[in-house]
Enzyme design. Structure first.
Site, PDB file in Angstrom:
ATOM      1  N   HIS A  84      25.693 -22.601  13.406  1.00 52.03           N
ATOM      2  CA  HIS A  84      24.504 -23.072  12.689  1.00 52.03           C
ATOM      3  C   HIS A  84      24.128 -24.503  13.001  1.00 52.03           C
ATOM      4  O   HIS A  84      23.221 -25.052  12.363  1.00 52.03           O
ATOM      5  CB  HIS A  84      24.699 -22.959  11.182  1.00 52.03           C
ATOM      6  CG  HIS A  84      24.798 -21.559  10.693  1.00 52.03           C
ATOM      7  ND1 HIS A  84      23.718 -20.846  10.233  1.00 52.03           N
ATOM      8  CD2 HIS A  84      25.850 -20.727  10.618  1.00 52.03           C
ATOM      9  CE1 HIS A  84      24.116 -19.640   9.877  1.00 52.03           C
ATOM     10  NE2 HIS A  84      25.407 -19.542  10.108  1.00 52.03           N
TER      11      HIS A  84
ATOM     12  N   LYS B 288      14.298 -30.624   1.693  1.00 52.33           N
ATOM     13  CA  LYS B 288      15.455 -30.186   2.473  1.00 52.33           C
ATOM     14  C   LYS B 288      16.550 -31.222   2.269  1.00 52.33           C
ATOM     15  O   LYS B 288      16.299 -32.289   1.687  1.00 52.33           O
ATOM     16  CB  LYS B 288      15.107 -30.086   3.960  1.00 52.33           C
ATOM     17  CG  LYS B 288      14.432 -31.370   4.493  1.00 52.33           C
ATOM     18  CD  LYS B 288      14.015 -31.269   5.947  1.00 52.33           C
ATOM     19  CE  LYS B 288      12.759 -30.454   6.169  1.00 52.33           C
ATOM     20  NZ  LYS B 288      13.016 -29.159   6.800  1.00 52.33           N
ATOM     21  N   ARG B 289      17.777 -30.927   2.715  1.00 47.49           N
ATOM     22  CA  ARG B 289      18.820 -31.926   2.604  1.00 47.49           C
ATOM     23  C   ARG B 289      18.417 -33.227   3.286  1.00 47.49           C
ATOM     24  O   ARG B 289      17.665 -33.209   4.264  1.00 47.49           O
ATOM     25  CB  ARG B 289      20.122 -31.392   3.217  1.00 47.49           C
ATOM     26  CG  ARG B 289      20.840 -30.446   2.299  1.00 47.49           C
ATOM     27  CD  ARG B 289      21.153 -31.094   0.963  1.00 47.49           C
ATOM     28  NE  ARG B 289      22.227 -32.040   1.132  1.00 47.49           N
ATOM     29  CZ  ARG B 289      23.499 -31.773   0.912  1.00 47.49           C
ATOM     30  NH1 ARG B 289      23.848 -30.578   0.444  1.00 47.49           N
ATOM     31  NH2 ARG B 289      24.420 -32.668   1.117  1.00 47.49           N
TER      32      ARG B 289
ATOM     33  N   LYS C  35      16.739 -35.010  10.222  1.00 48.69           N
ATOM     34  CA  LYS C  35      15.563 -34.347   9.638  1.00 48.69           C
ATOM     35  C   LYS C  35      14.388 -35.314   9.480  1.00 48.69           C
ATOM     36  O   LYS C  35      13.270 -34.924   9.237  1.00 48.69           O
ATOM     37  CB  LYS C  35      15.930 -33.717   8.295  1.00 48.69           C
ATOM     38  CG  LYS C  35      16.954 -32.578   8.432  1.00 48.69           C
ATOM     39  CD  LYS C  35      17.349 -32.036   7.075  1.00 48.69           C
ATOM     40  CE  LYS C  35      18.488 -31.019   7.133  1.00 48.69           C
ATOM     41  NZ  LYS C  35      18.080 -29.684   7.604  1.00 48.69           N
TER      42      LYS C  35
ATOM     43  N   THR D  85      14.906 -22.879   7.706  1.00 44.00           N
ATOM     44  CA  THR D  85      14.465 -21.677   7.011  1.00 44.00           C
ATOM     45  C   THR D  85      13.413 -22.043   5.954  1.00 44.00           C
ATOM     46  O   THR D  85      12.565 -21.218   5.621  1.00 44.00           O
ATOM     47  CB  THR D  85      15.649 -20.948   6.326  1.00 44.00           C
ATOM     48  OG1 THR D  85      16.470 -21.927   5.680  1.00 44.00           O
ATOM     49  CG2 THR D  85      16.473 -20.182   7.342  1.00 44.00           C
TER      50      THR D  85
ATOM     51  N   LYS E  82       9.590 -20.385   4.597  1.00 43.17           N
ATOM     52  CA  LYS E  82       9.179 -20.154   3.205  1.00 43.17           C
ATOM     53  C   LYS E  82       7.809 -20.792   2.940  1.00 43.17           C
ATOM     54  O   LYS E  82       6.943 -20.193   2.302  1.00 43.17           O
ATOM     55  CB  LYS E  82      10.224 -20.726   2.237  1.00 43.17           C
ATOM     56  CG  LYS E  82      11.576 -20.031   2.342  1.00 43.17           C
ATOM     57  CD  LYS E  82      12.706 -20.816   1.692  1.00 43.17           C
ATOM     58  CE  LYS E  82      14.053 -20.286   2.185  1.00 43.17           C
ATOM     59  NZ  LYS E  82      15.195 -21.187   1.906  1.00 43.17           N
TER      60      LYS E  82
HETATM   61  C1  26W Z   1      31.886 -29.224   7.712  1.00 37.33           C
HETATM   62  C2  26W Z   1      30.668 -29.692   7.020  1.00 37.33           C
HETATM   63  C3  26W Z   1      29.507 -28.832   7.274  1.00 37.33           C
HETATM   64  C4  26W Z   1      28.941 -28.146   6.219  1.00 37.33           C
HETATM   65  C5  26W Z   1      27.864 -27.326   6.430  1.00 37.33           C
HETATM   66  C6  26W Z   1      28.991 -28.678   8.545  1.00 37.33           C
HETATM   67  C7  26W Z   1      27.923 -27.867   8.763  1.00 37.33           C
HETATM   68  C8  26W Z   1      27.359 -27.195   7.707  1.00 37.33           C
HETATM   69  C9  26W Z   1      26.198 -26.261   7.934  1.00 37.33           C
HETATM   70  C10 26W Z   1      26.341 -25.539   9.250  1.00 37.33           C
HETATM   71  C11 26W Z   1      24.913 -26.973   7.822  1.00 37.33           C
HETATM   72  C12 26W Z   1      23.753 -26.041   7.707  1.00 37.33           C
HETATM   73  O1  26W Z   1      23.421 -25.588   6.627  1.00 37.33           O
HETATM   74  N1  26W Z   1      23.076 -25.755   8.824  1.00 37.33           N
HETATM   75  C13 26W Z   1      21.780 -25.128   8.770  1.00 37.33           C
HETATM   76  O2  26W Z   1      21.897 -23.729   8.855  1.00 37.33           O
HETATM   77  C14 26W Z   1      20.644 -23.107   8.672  1.00 37.33           C
HETATM   78  C15 26W Z   1      20.852 -21.624   8.649  1.00 37.33           C
HETATM   79  O3  26W Z   1      21.155 -21.145   9.919  1.00 37.33           O
HETATM   80  C16 26W Z   1      19.666 -23.535   9.752  1.00 37.33           C
HETATM   81  O4  26W Z   1      18.417 -22.968   9.486  1.00 37.33           O
HETATM   82  C17 26W Z   1      19.547 -25.061   9.784  1.00 37.33           C
HETATM   83  O5  26W Z   1      18.751 -25.457  10.877  1.00 37.33           O
HETATM   84  C18 26W Z   1      20.923 -25.681   9.883  1.00 37.33           C
HETATM   85  O6  26W Z   1      20.843 -27.089   9.745  1.00 37.33           O
END
Ligand code: 26W
Length: 823
Positions: free
Chosen positions: A363, A551-552, A557, A659, A663
């Protein structure tokens, strides 16, 4: 006919009403007159749940009878949002419940608000898992979501004096009405301890001794699908202390051990890590990940054996395990461990089984988000798993050495253990039969960059499946007015075949339709304005263009690009009494990880800009900046339908998919965005006229990173407007406190220690962003033309339904058969 249907509806209404009143009495000892809203809410949930549980029992029985192949979707995050409304909608019972509540003199909205939102996720990845569960059930595909039942979800955010403050999210305080414990499926998970070798009859067995035990207790939530009898399960594991830790202990050492065991259990499922796209080697996080994977895998094997017997060679025929990013990637060595140590398989047999069972979705390509655990930490916490990892690594590196003799760097890049770290992404690619990206662009980047060396030796594993969102929650539930209008125009076929929303396209030339579409947007803006006033005491004007970035908070971003642009607009207004713009309300909503200092400063900056504008009467008449606190699924449901311009402005290559972008599009916002993630595919579908694309393309960005050829200072020197805005970060223009934003200024012009200046190319893309925004402002003046383009966005959004995404996952990866409900 008609009267038959009506009669049935009346009977249904009466049945539901009696059920609710009965529950009020029996569960709460209350009557309608003296019931609290919460008691009413619980009685309604309980009524809905009875129906769902009957369907769940039936769904489970059918899967057994049909020997259904089953998906286990492992994710440390599931951002479900509230369930009551979604479940009523899925049961096709909205009208009936609405009628009952009206009869009882209760407002549906008030009941929905009684539910506390399970915020068991940070952002995109967690919400994607929830959308996927909705589509899986709707498509009747057998699946269990598996996660951790965190006592505390993502923090609640408040803005105090313009700054983020975090509060605990005690979502379970009043219980979770949807869950039920499945105590019979509890398992033990072991941590620490040491390995003892034991030779019997020339055979070596390993005994894991002196470990600490945590009980994993599953709590199940039913997951309904739309207009189907299929009900799946979300299994949430809760950590508890083992019964043995309550036994009397006869030595101080044993007593201390028992106390530690209890502490471990209390912390493991305590709280969700509030980190998104940033990794820290935190011991507790490793323990959480192993807790989830070990408990889930033990359950998977037990369940398989109950149905198919003890021979696990056929496991890959009946089970597919999907790991959502690398967080559950310990599933790979853990499955090896269980197959070898518990089930008696040899290494090669065990490896052959897992290599056909596990699939992995990546992701993010952000280097700081790729998990790497310190080798020592893994060795101490999970001694047997560590030993297996070492052996996997040894064998894999042997193979690599044959392929690339002498090429140490290349081998180290592919290795599972290198430089005293365990590389979870490498482990995930090695151990999976499928590796997918979440948009077409992201899939390409994985192949040509992130996993390029893997792609060369195992190209068959790689694919890309563009993310999707459930149009049931994000259109039908969040935007009932638009749903009704769409239904008037094209019927309701799109509920189950979302791509049929395309039939709306021709209505862009129907003046009456365009007019109504515009009125609905207006009503949704008014709904948001009321919400703001009620929740935050903020007044926003529905006459302004609603421009939203939600968004976060992350530098990639680029909320900062948006904020700097607003400062420039402000300066133009303040400096030139003739200057005018189309009135705009900029709405931000974003949580920053509590430890991410710069992200919090950006929140502070946004709020300070808002306050600065408020003090300037002429600016205030055309500009407003507001911050929606505590972004969450429920907040998004109000915010998104009211949005006219959606900000999707990440540095190209950085947003794997996005995503939220989908929406907003579905609800008729136009997008201003870069050619990043799924924006590219949105652009392909709506065409350049219906989206505002700006900024450096992926190729150019990659070029810049490769050659380090970009100097933001040149832009600063040439562009007077940027220079002024940046200088205001240092003087007292935005905040009385001098130098409050010095860190931001410094990173834009000089970079962080060792890194390039402005690594996310904010200044580089500023010019084209500002020009695109100018076009937005002038285009918005023609409301009719604007609404036509919004209609095209809604019409083309059907492809972004998670039904399409799940269909692709199933074709390419999972190969599940829908459960048959014919008798
Ligand atoms: C280890 C810490 C950590 C926690 C969460 C690293 C990475 C994450 C996630 C992978 C972050 C995340 O939510 N990524 C998002 O995933 C979405 C679903 O596929 C994508 O649409 C977003 O672009 C992506 O940033």
């Amino acid at each position: 006919m008609q009267s038959n249907d009506t009669q049935e509806l009346y009977a249904e209404i009466e049945r539901i009403k009696q059920a609710i009143l009965g529950k009020l009495q029996r569960h709460h000892g209350a009557t309608l007159k003296d019931a609290t809203p919460f008691q009413l809410y619980r009685s309604i949930v309980s009524t809905v749940r009875d129906q769902i549980m009957a369907q769940l029992a039936d769904s489970r029985a059918r899967q057994k009878d049909q020997y259904s192949r089953k998906l286990y979707y492992l994710s440390v995050e599931f951002l479900l949002g509230r369930s009551l409304h979604a479940n009523i909608l899925n049961l096709l019972a909205t009208d009936a419940y609405q009628a009952v509540l009206t009869e009882l003199g209760i407002r549906m909205e008030d009941m929905l608000r009684e539910e506390s939102e399970p915020g068991l996720g940070n952002g995109g990845l967690g919400r994607l898992a929830a959308c996927f569960m909705d589509s899986l059930a709707t498509l009747r595909l057998p699946a269990m979501g598996c996660t951790i039942r965190y006592e505390y979800g993502l923090f609640r955010q408040r803005i105090i004096d313009g700054q983020q403050v975090e509060l605990p999210d005690n979502w379970l305080e009043f219980g979770n009405a949807w869950e039920m414990p499945a105590l019979e499926d509890s398992v033990e998970v072991h941590f620490g301890g040491r390995l003892e070798e034991e030779w019997t009859d020339g055979k070596l067995t390993l005994n894991h001794v002196e470990y600490k035990t945590v009980m994993a207790v599953p709590y199940d939530m039913p997951i309904t699908g739309y207009s189907t009898d299929m009900v799946n399960t979300l299994r949430m594991w809760r950590a508890r202390a083992p019964k043995s830790s309550e036994q009397p202990r006869f030595s101080p050492e044993l007593y201390a051990f028992a106390v530690e065991e209890r502490e471990l259990a209390e912390t493991i499922s305590g709280v969700l890590y509030p980190e998104d796209n940033n990794y820290e080697g935190k011991l507790l996080r490793l323990k959480q990940q192993y807790f989830l994977t070990s408990a889930t895998l033990q359950y998977i094997l037990a369940d398989f054996k109950r149905t198919y017997g003890n021979d696990l060679y056929d496991l890959p025929e009946k089970v597919v395990i999907h790991i959502n990013d690398t967080h559950p990637a310990m599933a790979i060595p853990e499955l090896m461990r269980l197959l070898m140590d518990q089930e008696g398989y040899g290494w090669d047999e065990a490896q052959a089984i897992i290599l056909r069972t596990v699939a992995y979705t990546n992701h993010t390509i952000m280097a700081e988000a790729l998990e790497k655990w310190p080798e020592e930490m893994v060795r101490i916490q999970l001694p047997r798993v560590y030993q297996i990892l070492e052996e996997i690594n040894r064998r894999f590196c042997d193979r690599l050495w044959n392929l690339y003799p002498g090429q140490w760097d290349r081998i180290a890049k592919l290795a599972i253990i290198a430089y005293n770290q365990v590389h979870m992404a490498n482990l995930a690619v090695w151990g999976s039969f499928s590796v997918n990206g979440v948009s077409q662009l992201h899939g390409e980047i994985l192949k040509r960059d992130t996993f390029h060396d893997f792609y060369r030796i195992m190209p068959e594993k790689f694919c890309a499946i563009t993310n999707g969102i459930t149009h049931r929650r994000w259109l039908m539930l969040a935007n009932p007015l638009l749903t009704a209008l769409v239904e008037d125009a094209i019927g309701d076929g799109w509920r189950e075949e979302p791509e049929r929303l395309i039939e709306l396209k021709r209505f862009k030339d129907d003046a009456a339709f365009v007019e109504k579409y515009g009125q609905i947007k207006r009503k949704n803006k008014e709904r948001l304005a009321r919400w703001f006033e009620r929740e935050q005491g903020v007044i926003i004007k529905p006459d302004f263009l609603f421009d939203v970035q939600a968004k976060r908070l992350h530098e990639y971003k680029r909320q900062l690009l948006n904020a700097l642009h607003i400062m420039v607009l402000y300066n133009r207004i303040a400096d030139d009494p003739e200057y005018e713009i189309t009135p705009r309300c900029f709405i931000f909503s974003a949580k920053a990880a509590p430890s991410y200092r710069r992200a919090k400063q950006i929140i502070r900056l946004i709020n300070a800009i808002g306050a600065m504008i408020e003090k300037h009467p002429r600016a205030r008449a055309m500009l407003q900046v507001v911050f929606l606190e505590n972004y969450s699924v429920s907040a998004a449901e109000i915010l998104i339908p009211a949005t006219e311009l959606s900000e999707q402005i990440s540095t190209a290559t950085k947003e794997a998919s996005g995503t939220g972008n989908m929406k907003f599009m579905m609800n008729g916002a136009l997008t201003i965005g870069t050619m990043d993630g799924a924006n590219v595919e949105m652009h392909d579908r709506v065409g350049s006229e219906n989206i505002y694309i700006f900024g450096a393309r992926a190729q150019e960005v990659e070029q810049i990173y490769a050659t380090q050829s970009y100097q933001s200072i040149n832009i600063f020197e040439r562009n007077q407007e940027i220079r002024k805005a940046l200088n205001q970060l240092l003087d007292r223009t935005v905040l009385p406190e001098q130098g409050a934003f010095q860190d931001i200024y410094h990173s834009l012009l000089f970079g962080d220690y060792g890194g390039m200046p402005d690594p996310f190319l904010v200044l580089k893309d500023f010019g084209s962003y500002s020009m695109a925004q100018q076009r937005v402002g002038s285009d918005y003046k023609n409301q009719k033309a604007w609404n036509k383009r919004a209609i095209v966005n809604t019409a083309m959004s059907g492809w972004f339904s998670s039904d399409r995404a799940i269909h692709e996952y199933n074709q390419l990866i999972w190969k599940l058969d829908p459960v048959d409900f014919e008798d």
